[in-house]
Scaffold this active site. Sequence first.
Site, PDB file in Angstrom:
ATOM      1  N   SER A   1       0.860  -1.184   0.000  1.00 27.21           N
ATOM      2  CA  SER A   1       0.000   0.000   0.000  1.00 27.21           C
ATOM      3  C   SER A   1       0.896   1.234   0.000  1.00 27.21           C
ATOM      4  O   SER A   1       1.725   1.389  -0.895  1.00 27.21           O
ATOM      5  CB  SER A   1      -0.949  -0.021   1.214  1.00 27.21           C
ATOM      6  N   THR A   2       0.799   2.073   1.014  1.00 28.72           N
ATOM      7  CA  THR A   2       1.542   3.335   1.032  1.00 28.72           C
ATOM      8  C   THR A   2       3.045   3.102   0.894  1.00 28.72           C
ATOM      9  O   THR A   2       3.638   2.379   1.667  1.00 28.72           O
ATOM     10  CB  THR A   2       1.263   4.102   2.345  1.00 28.72           C
TER      11      THR A   2
ATOM     12  N   HIS B   1      -2.780  -1.251  -3.384  1.00 27.12           N
ATOM     13  CA  HIS B   1      -3.947  -0.380  -3.224  1.00 27.12           C
ATOM     14  C   HIS B   1      -3.814   0.791  -4.199  1.00 27.12           C
ATOM     15  O   HIS B   1      -2.930   1.634  -4.045  1.00 27.12           O
ATOM     16  CB  HIS B   1      -4.026   0.145  -1.792  1.00 27.12           C
TER      17      HIS B   1
ATOM     18  N   MET C   1       0.097   1.307   4.905  1.00 26.92           N
ATOM     19  CA  MET C   1      -0.670   1.655   6.096  1.00 26.92           C
ATOM     20  C   MET C   1      -1.731   0.590   6.358  1.00 26.92           C
ATOM     21  O   MET C   1      -2.151  -0.125   5.456  1.00 26.92           O
ATOM     22  CB  MET C   1      -1.339   3.019   5.922  1.00 26.92           C
TER      23      MET C   1
ATOM     24  N   ASP D   1      -4.054  -4.686   6.071  1.00 23.05           N
ATOM     25  CA  ASP D   1      -4.502  -5.553   4.985  1.00 23.05           C
ATOM     26  C   ASP D   1      -3.350  -6.456   4.538  1.00 23.05           C
ATOM     27  O   ASP D   1      -2.246  -5.980   4.290  1.00 23.05           O
ATOM     28  CB  ASP D   1      -4.992  -4.702   3.808  1.00 23.05           C
TER      29      ASP D   1
END
Length: 370
Positions: A182-183, A208, A301, A304
């Site tokens: 993600s991030t 994501h 972040m 998940d």
Amino acid sequence: MAIKLLIVDDSALVRKLLSEMLSKDRDIEIVGTATDPYAAREKIKQLNPDVITLDVEMPRMDGVTFLENLMRLRPMPVVMVSSLTAQGADVTLRALELGAIDFVTKPKVDLAGSLEKYADELIAKVKVASKARVNARVSTPRPAVATSLHTEQRHSADAVLPAGSGKRFLRTTDRIIAIGASTGGTEAIREVLEALPPDAPAVVISQHIPAAFSKPFAERMNRCSPMSVCEASDGQYILPGHVYIAPGDQHLLIERDGARYRCKLSNGPHVNRHRPSVDVMFRSVAQNVGPNAVGVILTGMGDDGARGLKEMLDAGASTIAQDEATSVVWGMPGAAVKMGAAQHVLPLHRVAGEVLQLTADQPSGKLAHG
């Protein structure tokens, strides 16, 4: 202490909207606004903000050019504000390559009820950016992240794919490398893909990312990777030497077709507030690939993917988490480590080598229980 935020946008309406949304959170202090990069440069000197939001398209100097200068001279967390167009996606991905932590789309002022959800996403990303690791860009840039955060009711992977019971795995020599992020993830993904040879086992990726950005992202990865990279399509066979990136706003699952594997796309509910969800992909790999897989969870972040990685481990797969020191945000890999889902916790530059070692070490035709 409140996060000091500077808003840079040439639109008076957007500056007003962003200021109103962000000032409602007690942990964020709007210290100023700027209409263009030249004004922003002076405000940064005067106000020393912790984070800035930066419009992609501005007069006098575009946001990307300003960002490139900023990351070279005064690195700091930046959240880009972008339009969801094909051109906006390409420009934003370029900004992410240059070191922006994340991005949000332009607020949609004409859609009833959309601003509250937008405000929640914006606030969350500013807070994450304030804690992210930012380094000066002095060499060839690598992409950062393009995430898509949703704030509706949180579902688990059960909403898309029920948890499976133990099963016997078919004999196969095919390996699958499953990567979730993600991030900060697009930068991390690029570093891993650049280090994998053209004949590496197949790679499936859930990052994501919004729908408008996943195809341009896959195209960029295809240009930098020795492997062949594409946005995954429904029913597509998974082949060695190829990388399959989940389309934005669709879950990517791995299905078994005899001794081969296929991509399956799903429009099921958001899981952990995301679609694609790493947990969904990892669970499908655990159920259908089992010990023939290697799971990798990179910077991001939230949590998940942590549970899905544990399911992969329990199914006999090897598992890796990126370490805290090299993660932009140690949320997802940190959650996996805390859960006992990661056999190996490694700095980013060692992940690709370990993946290749683990896939080479796996005995061919292994028959195991999941």
